[in-house]
Design an enzyme around this catalytic site. Structure first.
Site, PDB file in Angstrom:
ATOM      1  CB  THR A   7      10.582   0.668  -9.017  1.00  0.00           C
ATOM      2  OG1 THR A   7       9.698   1.504  -8.472  1.00  0.00           O
ATOM      3  CG2 THR A   7      11.993   0.550  -8.572  1.00  0.00           C
ATOM      4  CG  ASN A   8      10.918   5.529 -12.764  1.00  0.00           C
ATOM      5  OD1 ASN A   8      11.822   5.350 -13.092  1.00  0.00           O
ATOM      6  ND2 ASN A   8       9.871   5.552 -13.712  1.00  0.00           N
ATOM      7  CG  ASN A   9       9.609   4.104  -4.318  1.00  0.00           C
ATOM      8  OD1 ASN A   9      10.317   4.328  -3.767  1.00  0.00           O
ATOM      9  ND2 ASN A   9       8.171   4.087  -3.989  1.00  0.00           N
ATOM     10  CB  ALA A  10      14.520   7.251  -5.220  1.00  0.00           C
ATOM     11  CB  SER A  11      12.068   4.651  -0.752  1.00  0.00           C
ATOM     12  OG  SER A  11      11.959   6.123  -0.640  1.00  0.00           O
ATOM     13  CG  ASP A  68       1.343  -4.779  -8.064  1.00  0.00           C
ATOM     14  OD1 ASP A  68       1.528  -3.338  -8.187  1.00  0.00           O
ATOM     15  OD2 ASP A  68       0.142  -5.100  -8.355  1.00  0.00           O
ATOM     16  CG  PHE A 148       4.597   4.565   1.656  1.00  0.00           C
ATOM     17  CD1 PHE A 148       3.868   3.977   0.511  1.00  0.00           C
ATOM     18  CD2 PHE A 148       5.914   4.085   1.881  1.00  0.00           C
ATOM     19  CE1 PHE A 148       4.360   2.775   0.052  1.00  0.00           C
ATOM     20  CE2 PHE A 148       6.347   2.874   1.224  1.00  0.00           C
ATOM     21  CZ  PHE A 148       5.370   2.295   0.492  1.00  0.00           C
ATOM     22  N   GLY A 149       1.416   5.383   2.408  1.00  0.00           N
ATOM     23  CA  GLY A 149      -0.023   4.553   2.057  1.00  0.00           C
ATOM     24  C   GLY A 149      -0.851   4.228   3.413  1.00  0.00           C
ATOM     25  CE  LYS A 171       6.373  -0.554   5.764  1.00  0.00           C
ATOM     26  NZ  LYS A 171       6.216   0.701   4.573  1.00  0.00           N
TER      27      LYS A 171
END
Length: 191
Positions: A7-11, A68, A148-149, A171
């Site tokens: 992933t490149n998602n820092a969170s 995913d 998000f989303g 969450k």
């Protein structure tokens, strides 16, 4: 053990790093020299998860895991599902996705849905799958500013707030991704 999180998602990276502790050295795609867009062309959430992990293993020979996720709405026969990220079209837009879902559910009384996450772990060419599911309902209008989303319209079963109205810690404790990550961490810590 060194592991790459595909992933490149820092969170997401920060969340899993905190759960793994110092027992593992966690690398990003950029850390291993992977700058290309990893394909996600499968028809299922598990398929996309496996495809991403396989890409990293096959091209970089690095132990890795990939996730995913998708939102499955019963009244829409499981849609948007594997297409959740681009439900409203390209380029990806959380707002368009959410608005299209609400439009498609207008007047529909069955609002049951679930978020599903599948993580594929590859260690020395051996594959392991971990799944997390959060059941809930799709609201008729967004509530909350966090997350998000689809978080502002997803209310998990047993709660009177949406994911977007919860703290990140709250969450993470009940979410699909949090469940799958906990299973992954428990497995890794027993290696």
């Amino acid at each position: 053990m060194t592991l790459c999180f595909a992933t490149n998602n820092a969170s997401k990276l920060a969340e899993i790093s905190a759960m793994l502790g110092d027992q593992f050295e966690l690398k990003t795609l950029h850390d291993i020299g992977c700058f290309e867009e990893i394909p996600e062309t499968q028809d299922t959430i598990p398929g996309n998860s496996r495809q991403k992990a396989t890409h990293v293993w096959d091209h970089y020979q690095v132990n890795c895991f990939a996730d995913d996720s998708g939102l499955e709405v019963d009244a829409l026969d499981g849609a948007p599902g594997v297409h959740s990220a681009y439900y409203g079209g390209h380029p990806r837009s959380y707002e368009r996705n959410l608005n299209l879902l609400l439009t498609n559910l207008a007047g529909v009384s069955n609002r049951s849905a679930r978020f599903r996450t599948v993580i594929t772990l590859v260690i020395d060419g051996q594959y392991h799958l971990f799944e997390g599911v959060a059941e809930g309902q799709i609201l008729t209008e967004p509530r909350g500013t966090g997350g998000f989303g689809y978080d502002p319209i997803f209310q998990p079963d047993g709660y009177d707030r949406t994911f977007a109205e919860m703290s990140m810690d709250e969450k993470a404790g009940i979410s699909h991704r949090g469940q799958a990550f906990k299973k992954l961490v428990a497995f890794l810590k027993n290696q």
